[in-house]
Structures are given as C-alpha cells and as structure tokens.
Design a protein around this motif. Structure first.
Motif, mmCIF file in Angstrom:
data_model
loop_
_atom_site.group_PDB
_atom_site.id
_atom_site.type_symbol
_atom_site.label_atom_id
_atom_site.label_comp_id
_atom_site.label_asym_id
_atom_site.label_seq_id
_atom_site.Cartn_x
_atom_site.Cartn_y
_atom_site.Cartn_z
ATOM 1 N N ILE A 29 0.837 -1.199 0.000
ATOM 2 C CA ILE A 29 0.000 0.000 0.000
ATOM 3 C C ILE A 29 0.874 1.251 0.000
ATOM 4 O O ILE A 29 2.028 1.220 0.405
ATOM 5 N N GLY A 30 0.312 2.328 -0.496
ATOM 6 C CA GLY A 30 1.011 3.613 -0.527
ATOM 7 C C GLY A 30 0.128 4.700 0.060
ATOM 8 O O GLY A 30 -1.088 4.548 0.178
ATOM 9 N N GLU A 31 0.734 5.792 0.425
ATOM 10 C CA GLU A 31 0.015 6.926 1.010
ATOM 11 C C GLU A 31 -0.652 7.763 -0.081
ATOM 12 O O GLU A 31 -0.090 7.969 -1.150
ATOM 13 N N ARG A 33 -1.935 10.890 0.877
ATOM 14 C CA ARG A 33 -1.446 12.201 1.338
ATOM 15 C C ARG A 33 -0.234 11.984 2.226
ATOM 16 O O ARG A 33 -0.171 11.011 2.965
ATOM 17 N N GLU A 34 0.702 12.893 2.165
ATOM 18 C CA GLU A 34 1.881 12.813 3.035
ATOM 19 C C GLU A 34 1.456 12.982 4.492
ATOM 20 O O GLU A 34 0.642 13.861 4.802
ATOM 21 N N PRO A 35 1.965 12.147 5.403
ATOM 22 C CA PRO A 35 1.652 12.331 6.820
ATOM 23 C C PRO A 35 2.156 13.685 7.318
ATOM 24 O O PRO A 35 3.179 14.189 6.848
ATOM 25 N N LEU A 36 1.421 14.273 8.249
ATOM 26 C CA LEU A 36 1.851 15.523 8.866
ATOM 27 C C LEU A 36 2.833 15.172 9.988
ATOM 28 O O LEU A 36 2.532 14.334 10.838
ATOM 29 N N PRO A 37 4.003 15.794 9.987
ATOM 30 C CA PRO A 37 5.011 15.426 10.986
ATOM 31 C C PRO A 37 4.574 15.775 12.409
ATOM 32 O O PRO A 37 3.726 16.644 12.623
ATOM 33 N N ALA A 38 5.173 15.071 13.357
ATOM 34 C CA ALA A 38 4.896 15.340 14.768
ATOM 35 C C ALA A 38 5.467 16.696 15.157
ATOM 36 O O ALA A 38 6.488 17.134 14.624
ATOM 37 N N LYS A 39 4.776 17.358 16.067
ATOM 38 C CA LYS A 39 5.231 18.634 16.618
ATOM 39 C C LYS A 39 5.289 18.480 18.130
ATOM 40 O O LYS A 39 4.678 17.555 18.679
ATOM 41 N N PRO A 40 5.964 19.355 18.805
ATOM 42 C CA PRO A 40 5.983 19.255 20.266
ATOM 43 C C PRO A 40 4.561 19.237 20.842
ATOM 44 O O PRO A 40 3.733 20.086 20.498
ATOM 45 N N GLY A 41 4.255 18.218 21.628
ATOM 46 C CA GLY A 41 2.926 18.087 22.233
ATOM 47 C C GLY A 41 1.894 17.447 21.326
ATOM 48 O O GLY A 41 0.724 17.355 21.675
ATOM 49 N N SER A 42 2.285 17.000 20.121
ATOM 50 C CA SER A 42 1.348 16.410 19.160
ATOM 51 C C SER A 42 2.030 15.251 18.438
ATOM 52 O O SER A 42 3.225 15.289 18.162
ATOM 53 N N GLU A 44 2.376 12.387 15.149
ATOM 54 C CA GLU A 44 2.295 12.424 13.688
ATOM 55 C C GLU A 44 0.860 12.116 13.258
ATOM 56 O O GLU A 44 0.201 11.247 13.833
ATOM 57 N N LYS A 45 0.376 12.780 12.248
ATOM 58 C CA LYS A 45 -0.978 12.575 11.736
ATOM 59 C C LYS A 45 -0.886 11.833 10.405
ATOM 60 O O LYS A 45 -0.266 12.304 9.462
ATOM 61 N N VAL A 46 -1.541 10.649 10.350
ATOM 62 C CA VAL A 46 -1.527 9.819 9.143
ATOM 63 C C VAL A 46 -2.962 9.579 8.707
ATOM 64 O O VAL A 46 -3.813 9.187 9.513
ATOM 65 N N ASP A 47 -3.255 9.814 7.431
ATOM 66 C CA ASP A 47 -4.596 9.621 6.883
ATOM 67 C C ASP A 47 -4.891 8.127 6.740
ATOM 68 O O ASP A 47 -3.998 7.322 6.479
ATOM 69 N N ASP A 48 -6.167 7.735 6.900
ATOM 70 C CA ASP A 48 -6.573 6.336 6.754
ATOM 71 C C ASP A 48 -6.609 5.882 5.293
ATOM 72 O O ASP A 48 -6.522 4.691 5.011
ATOM 73 N N GLU A 49 -6.774 6.817 4.370
ATOM 74 C CA GLU A 49 -6.904 6.465 2.958
ATOM 75 C C GLU A 49 -5.555 6.007 2.409
ATOM 76 O O GLU A 49 -4.512 6.538 2.760
ATOM 77 N N TYR A 50 -5.586 4.976 1.553
ATOM 78 C CA TYR A 50 -4.360 4.465 0.953
ATOM 79 C C TYR A 50 -4.611 4.028 -0.485
ATOM 80 O O TYR A 50 -5.744 3.872 -0.905
ATOM 81 N N VAL A 51 -3.533 3.827 -1.220
ATOM 82 C CA VAL A 51 -3.582 3.340 -2.597
ATOM 83 C C VAL A 51 -3.038 1.925 -2.597
ATOM 84 O O VAL A 51 -1.981 1.658 -2.024
ATOM 85 N N ARG A 52 -3.762 1.007 -3.229
ATOM 86 C CA ARG A 52 -3.308 -0.380 -3.294
ATOM 87 C C ARG A 52 -2.304 -0.505 -4.430
ATOM 88 O O ARG A 52 -2.585 -0.148 -5.572
#
Length: 61
Positions: A29-31, A33-42, A44-52
């Motif tokens: 599987i591939g992404e 959307r690019e995951p949003l990087p982690a920030k202090p106090g937060s 990493e944000k990764v979308d559930d949608e993927y490409v097979r």
C-alpha cells in the motif's frame, strides 16, 4: 499431509537436507497524502486512505 509429516521424521542425511519453506502474501500500500510530521505536544498525523499497489509473496526458509 501424512507424506509431508513423514519427511520430517526421517533420520538426518547430509546428502538430502530437509529445508522448511513458508509463504506469506502481503498487500503493498502507498500513502494518498503525506503524513503531517509530529510537533511538540502532538503526534504524527496519518490519513486512513491508501492506494493499493498490488500484492507480494514472501518465501521464507
């Protein structure tokens, strides 16, 4: 199945070694959307949608 199990019960013979094999299908599987990087106090944000991208067979011994 009994024939396969009999192979494992044979005495050791260096001329004919027993090699165990296993296979495992894995989905690639591939992404979307690019995951949003982690920030202090937060985290990493990764979308559930993927490409097979297909399937791969892993052969293990």
């Amino acid at each position: 199945m009994e024939d396969v199990l009999d192979v494992y019960q044979r005495p050791y013979d260096s001329s004919y070694p027993v090699v165990c094999m296993d296979e495992s299908p894995k989905q690639l599987i591939g992404e979307v959307r690019e995951p949003l990087p982690a920030k202090p106090g937060s985290i990493e944000k990764v979308d559930d949608e993927y490409v097979r991208l297909g399937v791969a067979e892993l052969f293990l011994r």
